[in-house]
Design a protein around this motif. Structure first.
Motif, PDB file in Angstrom:
ATOM      1  N   THR A 109       0.813  -1.208   0.000  1.00 29.75           N
ATOM      2  CA  THR A 109       0.000   0.000   0.000  1.00 29.75           C
ATOM      3  C   THR A 109       0.846   1.258   0.000  1.00 29.75           C
ATOM      4  O   THR A 109       0.438   2.290  -0.554  1.00 29.75           O
ATOM      5  N   ILE A 110       2.029   1.213   0.607  1.00 26.70           N
ATOM      6  CA  ILE A 110       2.901   2.381   0.621  1.00 26.70           C
ATOM      7  C   ILE A 110       3.288   2.796  -0.797  1.00 26.70           C
ATOM      8  O   ILE A 110       3.588   3.962  -1.052  1.00 26.70           O
ATOM      9  N   ALA A 111       3.244   1.842  -1.714  1.00 25.97           N
ATOM     10  CA  ALA A 111       3.501   2.121  -3.133  1.00 25.97           C
ATOM     11  C   ALA A 111       2.223   1.980  -3.955  1.00 25.97           C
ATOM     12  O   ALA A 111       2.273   1.791  -5.164  1.00 25.97           O
ATOM     13  N   GLY A 112       1.077   2.088  -3.291  1.00 21.69           N
ATOM     14  CA  GLY A 112      -0.195   1.891  -3.969  1.00 21.69           C
ATOM     15  C   GLY A 112      -0.777   3.179  -4.525  1.00 21.69           C
ATOM     16  O   GLY A 112      -0.442   4.280  -4.094  1.00 21.69           O
ATOM     17  N   SER A 113      -1.663   3.022  -5.475  1.00 20.18           N
ATOM     18  CA  SER A 113      -2.305   4.175  -6.104  1.00 20.18           C
ATOM     19  C   SER A 113      -3.779   3.871  -6.349  1.00 20.18           C
ATOM     20  O   SER A 113      -4.129   2.778  -6.809  1.00 20.18           O
ATOM     21  N   ALA A 114      -4.625   4.844  -6.029  1.00 14.68           N
ATOM     22  CA  ALA A 114      -6.060   4.716  -6.284  1.00 14.68           C
ATOM     23  C   ALA A 114      -6.490   5.534  -7.491  1.00 14.68           C
ATOM     24  O   ALA A 114      -7.591   5.341  -8.017  1.00 14.68           O
ATOM     25  N   GLY A 115      -5.654   6.470  -7.921  1.00 19.74           N
ATOM     26  CA  GLY A 115      -6.031   7.351  -9.013  1.00 19.74           C
ATOM     27  C   GLY A 115      -6.934   8.483  -8.586  1.00 19.74           C
ATOM     28  O   GLY A 115      -7.382   9.280  -9.408  1.00 19.74           O
ATOM     29  N   SER A 116      -7.227   8.540  -7.302  1.00 19.21           N
ATOM     30  CA  SER A 116      -8.089   9.578  -6.749  1.00 19.21           C
ATOM     31  C   SER A 116      -7.824   9.677  -5.257  1.00 19.21           C
ATOM     32  O   SER A 116      -7.567   8.667  -4.588  1.00 19.21           O
ATOM     33  N   ALA A 117      -7.892  10.875  -4.724  1.00 23.08           N
ATOM     34  CA  ALA A 117      -7.635  11.064  -3.294  1.00 23.08           C
ATOM     35  C   ALA A 117      -8.746  10.496  -2.420  1.00 23.08           C
ATOM     36  O   ALA A 117      -8.545  10.281  -1.224  1.00 23.08           O
ATOM     37  N   THR A 118      -9.895  10.216  -3.006  1.00 24.75           N
ATOM     38  CA  THR A 118     -11.032   9.770  -2.197  1.00 24.75           C
ATOM     39  C   THR A 118     -11.619   8.445  -2.664  1.00 24.75           C
ATOM     40  O   THR A 118     -12.630   8.000  -2.127  1.00 24.75           O
ATOM     41  N   ARG A 119     -11.027   7.809  -3.646  1.00 25.30           N
ATOM     42  CA  ARG A 119     -11.547   6.523  -4.122  1.00 25.30           C
ATOM     43  C   ARG A 119     -11.259   5.431  -3.101  1.00 25.30           C
ATOM     44  O   ARG A 119     -10.185   5.370  -2.511  1.00 25.30           O
ATOM     45  N   ARG A 120     -12.198   4.514  -2.916  1.00 20.99           N
ATOM     46  CA  ARG A 120     -12.046   3.464  -1.915  1.00 20.99           C
ATOM     47  C   ARG A 120     -11.035   2.404  -2.353  1.00 20.99           C
ATOM     48  O   ARG A 120     -10.163   1.986  -1.591  1.00 20.99           O
ATOM     49  N   GLY A 121     -11.169   1.907  -3.561  1.00 21.73           N
ATOM     50  CA  GLY A 121     -10.279   0.863  -4.043  1.00 21.73           C
ATOM     51  C   GLY A 121      -8.952   1.427  -4.531  1.00 21.73           C
ATOM     52  O   GLY A 121      -8.835   2.599  -4.891  1.00 21.73           O
ATOM     53  N   TYR A 122      -7.933   0.574  -4.550  1.00 20.50           N
ATOM     54  CA  TYR A 122      -6.607   0.986  -5.036  1.00 20.50           C
ATOM     55  C   TYR A 122      -5.830  -0.243  -5.470  1.00 20.50           C
ATOM     56  O   TYR A 122      -6.224  -1.390  -5.189  1.00 20.50           O
ATOM     57  N   ARG A 123      -4.716  -0.013  -6.145  1.00 23.59           N
ATOM     58  CA  ARG A 123      -3.838  -1.102  -6.574  1.00 23.59           C
ATOM     59  C   ARG A 123      -2.498  -0.947  -5.866  1.00 23.59           C
ATOM     60  O   ARG A 123      -1.858   0.109  -5.945  1.00 23.59           O
ATOM     61  N   PRO A 124      -2.035  -1.996  -5.152  1.00 22.87           N
ATOM     62  CA  PRO A 124      -0.747  -1.902  -4.469  1.00 22.87           C
ATOM     63  C   PRO A 124       0.410  -2.009  -5.445  1.00 22.87           C
ATOM     64  O   PRO A 124       0.267  -2.487  -6.578  1.00 22.87           O
ATOM     65  N   VAL A 156      19.202  -0.364   6.396  1.00 24.51           N
ATOM     66  CA  VAL A 156      18.361  -0.834   5.296  1.00 24.51           C
ATOM     67  C   VAL A 156      16.897  -0.595   5.647  1.00 24.51           C
ATOM     68  O   VAL A 156      16.466  -0.856   6.780  1.00 24.51           O
ATOM     69  N   ILE A 157      16.146  -0.104   4.670  1.00 28.57           N
ATOM     70  CA  ILE A 157      14.693   0.018   4.788  1.00 28.57           C
ATOM     71  C   ILE A 157      14.050  -0.884   3.745  1.00 28.57           C
ATOM     72  O   ILE A 157      14.450  -0.876   2.574  1.00 28.57           O
ATOM     73  N   VAL A 158      13.067  -1.661   4.158  1.00 19.39           N
ATOM     74  CA  VAL A 158      12.270  -2.470   3.243  1.00 19.39           C
ATOM     75  C   VAL A 158      10.858  -1.910   3.240  1.00 19.39           C
ATOM     76  O   VAL A 158      10.193  -1.881   4.284  1.00 19.39           O
ATOM     77  N   THR A 159      10.394  -1.429   2.089  1.00 16.60           N
ATOM     78  CA  THR A 159       9.003  -1.008   1.981  1.00 16.60           C
ATOM     79  C   THR A 159       8.163  -2.236   1.655  1.00 16.60           C
ATOM     80  O   THR A 159       8.512  -3.029   0.775  1.00 16.60           O
ATOM     81  N   HIS A 160       7.033  -2.397   2.362  1.00 18.64           N
ATOM     82  CA  HIS A 160       6.347  -3.694   2.354  1.00 18.64           C
ATOM     83  C   HIS A 160       4.868  -3.487   2.623  1.00 18.64           C
ATOM     84  O   HIS A 160       4.471  -2.597   3.375  1.00 18.64           O
ATOM     85  N   GLY A 161       4.041  -4.327   2.051  1.00 21.83           N
ATOM     86  CA  GLY A 161       2.625  -4.326   2.391  1.00 21.83           C
ATOM     87  C   GLY A 161       2.413  -4.746   3.834  1.00 21.83           C
ATOM     88  O   GLY A 161       3.223  -5.474   4.420  1.00 21.83           O
ATOM     89  N   THR A 162       1.302  -4.302   4.403  1.00 22.85           N
ATOM     90  CA  THR A 162       1.085  -4.534   5.832  1.00 22.85           C
ATOM     91  C   THR A 162       0.492  -5.907   6.147  1.00 22.85           C
ATOM     92  O   THR A 162       0.617  -6.382   7.272  1.00 22.85           O
ATOM     93  N   ASP A 163      -0.134  -6.575   5.172  1.00 26.01           N
ATOM     94  CA  ASP A 163      -0.836  -7.821   5.479  1.00 26.01           C
ATOM     95  C   ASP A 163       0.100  -8.908   5.995  1.00 26.01           C
ATOM     96  O   ASP A 163      -0.279  -9.684   6.879  1.00 26.01           O
ATOM     97  N   THR A 164       1.290  -8.998   5.451  1.00 32.46           N
ATOM     98  CA  THR A 164       2.232 -10.048   5.869  1.00 32.46           C
ATOM     99  C   THR A 164       3.551  -9.464   6.362  1.00 32.46           C
ATOM    100  O   THR A 164       4.553 -10.172   6.435  1.00 32.46           O
ATOM    101  N   ALA A 165       3.549  -8.196   6.739  1.00 31.39           N
ATOM    102  CA  ALA A 165       4.790  -7.577   7.215  1.00 31.39           C
ATOM    103  C   ALA A 165       5.368  -8.320   8.416  1.00 31.39           C
ATOM    104  O   ALA A 165       6.578  -8.480   8.543  1.00 31.39           O
ATOM    105  N   GLU A 166       4.495  -8.793   9.311  1.00 32.77           N
ATOM    106  CA  GLU A 166       4.992  -9.472  10.503  1.00 32.77           C
ATOM    107  C   GLU A 166       5.695 -10.780  10.148  1.00 32.77           C
ATOM    108  O   GLU A 166       6.661 -11.180  10.809  1.00 32.77           O
ATOM    109  N   GLU A 167       5.224 -11.463   9.098  1.00 30.92           N
ATOM    110  CA  GLU A 167       5.859 -12.718   8.696  1.00 30.92           C
ATOM    111  C   GLU A 167       7.213 -12.477   8.036  1.00 30.92           C
ATOM    112  O   GLU A 167       8.205 -13.146   8.348  1.00 30.92           O
TER     113      GLU A 167
END
Length: 325
Positions: free
Chosen positions: A14-29, A87-98
């Motif tokens: 999600t940190i690298a995700g885009s919805a194409g709109s500031a208020t759109r609900r859906g987005y692509r990671p 080192v910084i790893v940018t990562h989605g949040t769903d499996t960041a803990e794993e």
């Protein structure tokens, strides 16, 4: 004081995700590559220099062995580079803990390694990504972050990989730690550690495996029958983690089937927070089970996979590893 040299490795999310709109609900990671992340980081005017590369451009629900292998290799190279301070790893949040826990088990506790993500895509109103990235840069560039293992930075807090979990499906403050809470509070201009490093000079706990064996997670529920155990074994799993009720419990026929399964069984809990202790309602000694202690099902699975890949077979030897921190 010289500026820290930080390598950013991007995996999407999600940190690298885009919805194409500031208020759109859906987005692509994973729509923003590392070049754009580096430019955004440089524009923050932080006390650091950035370089980096792309590992993947995916939602973290799709991360697995190929990405983990590439990530471990690139981080190891960075840790061995005298020109890299963290080192910084940018990562989605769903499996960041794993991902964080797997890396924590297989990397030395030397230079800082920090995972960071976001709960809102980059172009959403109120996006948290750039603030989290600025916070991660402050942590990765701090010499006092060394010797703490892999860290996760979210919502102005720093968590240890062994403690962190995603505890909410939405909201910027979705991450929690157990049994320890945050190790520090962080902002783009401040970093306050709550204690000294607990692993200075410690090497990697395990060597990086050639592969991770299949391990199933079985979610316990009322009325569950023993057939679910047979389904897991029929898929070729070499171990089973029980996401049990309460203190890692399950209906009697399920416990009996797990005891007769012939594969290592780790009892964890479906409860959000708490420890699964050894031999309370269930006699782990006689049944040959392992208690997950403070690890939830997802992390218990990672540790069991690493133990199996490292040649562990004896439940008591496995238990000693689950007891460690």
């Amino acid at each position: 004081m010289s500026r820290a040299n930080i390598r950013i490795l991007a995996t999407g999310g999600t940190i690298a995700g885009s919805a194409g709109s500031a208020t759109r609900r859906g987005y692509r990671p994973g729509q923003i590559g590392v070049a754009d992340l580096l430019a955004a980081a440089d524009a923050l005017d932080l006390d650091a220099r950035f370089e980096g590369g792309d590992i993947a451009a995916i939602g973290s629900q799709d991360i697995g062995w190929p990405q983990w292998s590439a990530l471990h290799r690139e981080i190891s190279d960075a840790l061995g580079d005298d020109g890299v301070d963290g080192v910084i790893v940018t990562h989605g949040t769903d499996t960041a803990e794993e991902t964080a826990f797997l890396l924590d088990l297989t990397l030395p506790a030397g230079k800082p390694v920090v995972l960071v993500g976001a709960m809102r895509p980059a172009d959403a109103v109120g996006s948290d990504g750039m603030r989290n990235l600025a916070n991660a840069a402050r942590v990765a560039g701090d010499p006092a972050a060394a010797g703490r293992g892999v860290l996760v930075v979210m919502s102005d807090q720093v968590f240890a990989a062994i403690d962190v979990r995603k505890a909410a499906t939405g909201g910027a403050e979705a991450f929690r730690g157990f049994p320890r809470g945050a190790l520090a509070n962080v902002t783009p201009t401040s970093l306050d550690w709550f204690g000294p490093p607990d692993r200075p000079g410690r090497g990697a706990r395990f060597a990086w495996p050639e592969a991770l064996p299949k391990v199933a997670i079985l979610y316990a529920y009322a009325g569950m029958d023993a057939d679910t155990v047979g389904c897991a074994l029929g898929s070729g799993d070499r171990g089973i983690v029980l996401a049990g009720m309460g203190q890692g419990n399950a209906p009697g026929p399920v416990i009996d089937a797990l005891a007769a399964s012939g594969v290592p069984v780790v009892r964890s809990s479906r409860v959000d927070q708490g420890s699964v202790d050894r031999t309370l309602e269930i006699d782990d000694d006689s049944l040959g089970f392992v208690a997950a202690r403070g690890l939830g099902p997802a992390k218990a699975r990672i540790l069991l996979q690493v133990l199996l890949a490292s040649g562990y077979e004896d439940p008591l030897a496995m238990q000693r590893e689950f007891d460690r921190r």
